[in-house]
Scaffold this motif. Structure first.
Motif, mmCIF file in Angstrom:
data_model
loop_
_atom_site.group_PDB
_atom_site.id
_atom_site.type_symbol
_atom_site.label_atom_id
_atom_site.label_comp_id
_atom_site.label_asym_id
_atom_site.label_seq_id
_atom_site.Cartn_x
_atom_site.Cartn_y
_atom_site.Cartn_z
ATOM 1 N N GLY A 73 6.326 -23.299 -13.119
ATOM 2 C CA GLY A 73 6.512 -23.056 -11.704
ATOM 3 C C GLY A 73 5.797 -21.809 -11.253
ATOM 4 N N ALA A 74 5.789 -21.599 -9.949
ATOM 5 C CA ALA A 74 5.076 -20.455 -9.381
ATOM 6 C C ALA A 74 5.975 -19.650 -8.448
ATOM 7 N N TYR A 75 7.292 -19.784 -8.609
ATOM 8 C CA TYR A 75 8.232 -19.113 -7.703
ATOM 9 C C TYR A 75 9.083 -18.119 -8.465
ATOM 10 N N GLY A 76 9.892 -17.394 -7.734
ATOM 11 C CA GLY A 76 10.754 -16.386 -8.330
ATOM 12 C C GLY A 76 10.041 -15.057 -8.471
ATOM 13 N N ASP A 87 7.322 -17.614 -12.424
ATOM 14 C CA ASP A 87 7.316 -18.596 -13.511
ATOM 15 C C ASP A 87 8.465 -19.596 -13.417
ATOM 16 N N GLN A 88 9.051 -19.736 -12.228
ATOM 17 C CA GLN A 88 10.181 -20.643 -12.029
ATOM 18 C C GLN A 88 9.829 -21.697 -10.974
ATOM 19 N N PRO A 89 10.549 -22.834 -10.980
ATOM 20 C CA PRO A 89 10.330 -23.832 -9.932
ATOM 21 C C PRO A 89 10.842 -23.333 -8.582
ATOM 22 N N ASP A 90 10.525 -24.051 -7.540
ATOM 23 C CA ASP A 90 11.044 -23.751 -6.199
ATOM 24 C C ASP A 90 12.442 -24.352 -6.094
ATOM 25 N N TYR A 91 13.454 -23.537 -6.370
ATOM 26 C CA TYR A 91 14.837 -24.022 -6.387
ATOM 27 C C TYR A 91 15.362 -24.359 -4.991
ATOM 28 N N SER A 92 14.634 -23.997 -3.943
ATOM 29 C CA SER A 92 15.108 -24.329 -2.597
ATOM 30 C C SER A 92 15.108 -25.840 -2.380
ATOM 31 N N GLN A 93 14.395 -26.576 -3.232
ATOM 32 C CA GLN A 93 14.326 -28.029 -3.130
ATOM 33 C C GLN A 93 15.296 -28.737 -4.073
ATOM 34 N N TRP A 94 16.103 -27.967 -4.806
ATOM 35 C CA TRP A 94 17.039 -28.539 -5.771
ATOM 36 C C TRP A 94 18.434 -28.620 -5.164
ATOM 37 N N THR A 95 19.239 -29.533 -5.696
ATOM 38 C CA THR A 95 20.618 -29.701 -5.256
ATOM 39 C C THR A 95 21.550 -29.463 -6.439
ATOM 40 N N VAL A 96 22.643 -28.746 -6.190
ATOM 41 C CA VAL A 96 23.629 -28.476 -7.232
ATOM 42 C C VAL A 96 24.984 -28.975 -6.756
ATOM 43 N N THR A 97 25.713 -29.648 -7.650
ATOM 44 C CA THR A 97 27.105 -29.986 -7.389
ATOM 45 C C THR A 97 27.945 -29.291 -8.445
ATOM 46 N N ALA A 98 29.139 -28.886 -8.057
ATOM 47 C CA ALA A 98 30.033 -28.156 -8.959
ATOM 48 C C ALA A 98 31.394 -28.831 -8.969
ATOM 49 N N PRO A 158 11.891 -19.766 -0.380
ATOM 50 C CA PRO A 158 10.602 -19.601 -1.069
ATOM 51 C C PRO A 158 9.859 -18.322 -0.723
ATOM 52 N N THR A 159 9.994 -17.814 0.501
ATOM 53 C CA THR A 159 9.265 -16.601 0.889
ATOM 54 C C THR A 159 9.954 -15.318 0.414
ATOM 55 N N LEU A 160 11.162 -15.441 -0.146
ATOM 56 C CA LEU A 160 11.876 -14.287 -0.707
ATOM 57 C C LEU A 160 12.104 -14.533 -2.192
ATOM 58 N N PRO A 161 11.160 -14.136 -3.051
ATOM 59 C CA PRO A 161 11.241 -14.445 -4.480
ATOM 60 C C PRO A 161 12.559 -14.043 -5.146
ATOM 61 N N SER A 162 13.176 -12.973 -4.700
ATOM 62 C CA SER A 162 14.421 -12.523 -5.333
ATOM 63 C C SER A 162 15.585 -13.478 -5.090
ATOM 64 N N THR A 163 15.468 -14.381 -4.122
ATOM 65 C CA THR A 163 16.546 -15.336 -3.843
ATOM 66 C C THR A 163 16.361 -16.652 -4.581
ATOM 67 N N ASN A 164 15.237 -16.860 -5.225
ATOM 68 C CA ASN A 164 14.954 -18.138 -5.872
ATOM 69 C C ASN A 164 16.002 -18.464 -6.932
ATOM 70 N N PHE A 223 38.043 -18.943 -3.977
ATOM 71 C CA PHE A 223 37.031 -18.941 -5.031
ATOM 72 C C PHE A 223 35.680 -18.715 -4.373
ATOM 73 N N ASN A 224 34.974 -17.680 -4.798
ATOM 74 C CA ASN A 224 33.676 -17.345 -4.229
ATOM 75 C C ASN A 224 32.826 -16.743 -5.337
ATOM 76 N N TYR A 225 31.838 -17.498 -5.789
ATOM 77 C CA TYR A 225 31.010 -17.055 -6.898
ATOM 78 C C TYR A 225 29.553 -17.338 -6.574
ATOM 79 N N ALA A 226 28.692 -16.381 -6.841
ATOM 80 C CA ALA A 226 27.254 -16.569 -6.668
ATOM 81 C C ALA A 226 26.578 -16.364 -8.010
ATOM 82 N N GLY A 227 25.584 -17.191 -8.280
ATOM 83 C CA GLY A 227 24.842 -17.079 -9.521
ATOM 84 C C GLY A 227 23.429 -17.581 -9.319
#
Length: 123
Positions: free
Chosen positions: A24-27, A31-42, A64-70, A9-13
């Protein structure tokens, strides 16, 4: 969506807040938050949501320095792990913890776990 038990299983979203003023000021649009500081569990549950089938590894690919990865997160499970998943309908539930401790849940992602079809054999 179909998934075959016993396959990797390999999924990116990408996470994205909805609404007229997400905040927010990212992305890419700033207009999005800095998701690099967020944690996700699945976690994978049966259709009732009462029985845990398994947990998936989650990698936060936000930089954060690569907006397309936010907000980009990758979910993985090995073939050995998914081989234990029961055939049938399942729901993937994402729990998100923000940098300030707020906990959010995404809508479940529904899919069907199927047995791997048997194909021709090589002799």
């Amino acid at each position: 969506m179909n998934f075959y038990a016993g396959a990797t299983f390999n999924y990116a979203g990408t996470l994205q807040l909805k609404g007229p003023n997400p905040g927010g000021a990212y992305g890419v649009n700033g207009d999005q938050p800095d998701y690099s500081q967020w944690t996700v569990t699945a976690n994978l549950f049966d259709p009732t949501g009462d029985t845990l089938i398994g947990s998936l590894a989650v990698t936060n690919n936000s930089t954060p320095t690569l907006p397309s990865t936010n907000g980009n997160f990758q979910l993985t499970a090995t073939a050995a792990q998914t081989a234990l998943w029961p055939v049938g309908k399942a729901q993937l539930v994402l729990k998100v913890s923000t940098d300030i401790g707020t906990v959010l849940y995404a809508d479940p992602i529904w899919f069907r776990i199927k047995p791997i079809p048997m194909g021709p054999r090589i002799s």
